[in-house]
Design a protein around this motif. Sequence first.
Motif, PDB file in Angstrom:
ATOM      1  N   GLY A 177       0.811  -1.211   0.000  1.00 14.29           N
ATOM      2  CA  GLY A 177       0.000   0.000   0.000  1.00 14.29           C
ATOM      3  C   GLY A 177       0.843   1.258   0.000  1.00 14.29           C
ATOM      4  O   GLY A 177       0.564   2.217  -0.743  1.00 14.29           O
ATOM      5  N   ASP A 178       1.891   1.291   0.814  1.00 18.74           N
ATOM      6  CA  ASP A 178       2.788   2.452   0.855  1.00 18.74           C
ATOM      7  C   ASP A 178       3.503   2.634  -0.477  1.00 18.74           C
ATOM      8  O   ASP A 178       3.672   3.762  -0.965  1.00 18.74           O
ATOM      9  CB  ASP A 178       3.808   2.283   1.978  1.00 18.74           C
ATOM     10  CG  ASP A 178       3.184   2.377   3.366  1.00 18.74           C
ATOM     11  OD1 ASP A 178       2.050   2.886   3.468  1.00 18.74           O
ATOM     12  OD2 ASP A 178       3.817   1.913   4.336  1.00 18.74           O
ATOM     13  N   ALA A 179       3.939   1.515  -1.069  1.00 19.80           N
ATOM     14  CA  ALA A 179       4.652   1.587  -2.347  1.00 19.80           C
ATOM     15  C   ALA A 179       3.733   2.115  -3.450  1.00 19.80           C
ATOM     16  O   ALA A 179       4.153   2.921  -4.295  1.00 19.80           O
ATOM     17  CB  ALA A 179       5.190   0.206  -2.723  1.00 19.80           C
ATOM     18  N   PHE A 180       2.472   1.676  -3.446  1.00 17.74           N
ATOM     19  CA  PHE A 180       1.523   2.148  -4.456  1.00 17.74           C
ATOM     20  C   PHE A 180       1.313   3.654  -4.335  1.00 17.74           C
ATOM     21  O   PHE A 180       1.311   4.377  -5.334  1.00 17.74           O
ATOM     22  CB  PHE A 180       0.191   1.407  -4.292  1.00 17.74           C
ATOM     23  CG  PHE A 180      -0.843   1.807  -5.311  1.00 17.74           C
ATOM     24  CD1 PHE A 180      -0.665   1.532  -6.661  1.00 17.74           C
ATOM     25  CD2 PHE A 180      -2.000   2.466  -4.922  1.00 17.74           C
ATOM     26  CE1 PHE A 180      -1.607   1.907  -7.599  1.00 17.74           C
ATOM     27  CE2 PHE A 180      -2.955   2.842  -5.850  1.00 17.74           C
ATOM     28  CZ  PHE A 180      -2.758   2.564  -7.200  1.00 17.74           C
ATOM     29  N   GLU A 181       1.181   4.141  -3.125  1.00 17.41           N
ATOM     30  CA  GLU A 181       1.007   5.575  -2.912  1.00 17.41           C
ATOM     31  C   GLU A 181       2.230   6.352  -3.382  1.00 17.41           C
ATOM     32  O   GLU A 181       2.114   7.421  -4.003  1.00 17.41           O
ATOM     33  CB  GLU A 181       0.745   5.849  -1.432  1.00 17.41           C
ATOM     34  CG  GLU A 181       0.434   7.305  -1.128  1.00 17.41           C
ATOM     35  CD  GLU A 181       0.027   7.521   0.318  1.00 17.41           C
ATOM     36  OE1 GLU A 181      -0.103   8.707   0.706  1.00 17.41           O
ATOM     37  OE2 GLU A 181      -0.166   6.537   1.047  1.00 17.41           O
TER      38      GLU A 181
END
Length: 338
Positions: free
Chosen positions: A117-121
């Motif tokens: 999730g952090d990487a996608f953001e």
Amino acid sequence: MTSYSIGDQARAFALQTASHRLKTTLATLTSEMASGEVADLGQRLQGNTQMLRQMEARISMIDQLDRNAAEIEIFSQGMQDVLEAIRGQTASLGLSLLAEPFSETPALVSMRAAEAGDAFETVVSRINGAVGGKYLFSGLNSDAPPLLSAGRILDELELVTAGMTTATDVSQAVSAWFDAAPGSGGFLDTAYQGTIGQAQAFVVGDGQTVELGATAASTPLREVLKGMATSALVDRGLLAGQYHEQRDLLQRGGQIMTDNASEVLAEMGRIGQAQGLTERARTENSSARAALSAARNNLRAADPYETAGAITMVEAQLEALYSVTARLANLKLVDYLR
């Protein structure tokens, strides 16, 4: 024999006029000596200034082409930096999700999901980056960011995958949403805000146009987003309680990222080709400018030896004028009547 004479006031005016003329000529010659250019181009070229105007217009055009090339260099380098960062991030994350044999425990699945999730953001934020006030991956619509925020994209995907209970169904639904054609209500209609199929074109030389076609709608970037979003949905609580399915969904996202690595490199290669064409055009423009500037300077250049000789002559005339003026100023009526 008839003689003519002028009065004192008229004589003073004549001397003043001659002095002004010589001083003006001296100032002009001094300026030519300092600048290296003739003051009266019309006289030098005998009124035929067309060639000079053409040269100067051509130099101005080359300057504009150079500004275009400088802009595309900055823009393309910004794209390369973003793609390189994304490539590095997705390569490590994709391999980690795909190959690392983590157990089906809530804690480990939650940790990997949060990482996805952090990487996608982060990736969405990078794709929405701008250089000089222009967004890199929006196509011709460079005054607006290409993508919605990562949160809003995942909101759309949650609606698309609502009620699904297997990783296979979720993965297929996410893939169909990202691959949907314009007008189908998928990624290109709801998440992407740039132009489609319209490359940014920059004229950098005579008959030379460099295009940058990479956008957030390009296949390599869509696949990056697809893989990361597939894994990031687990962080939204999708398939909650089904740890095996959640792990499967994380791995499917990792597989998409890993399979797409070569496409990201290919996109970087295409941008690199545009950079090479731009650099070559700048070199050609520099050579053309140097040749035109030399020719223009030859037309405008003042001969330093001729100018120095003219300055010496004018100085001698000024000295003679001052001597005459001084002698006339010392004349007396008594001396005249003697």
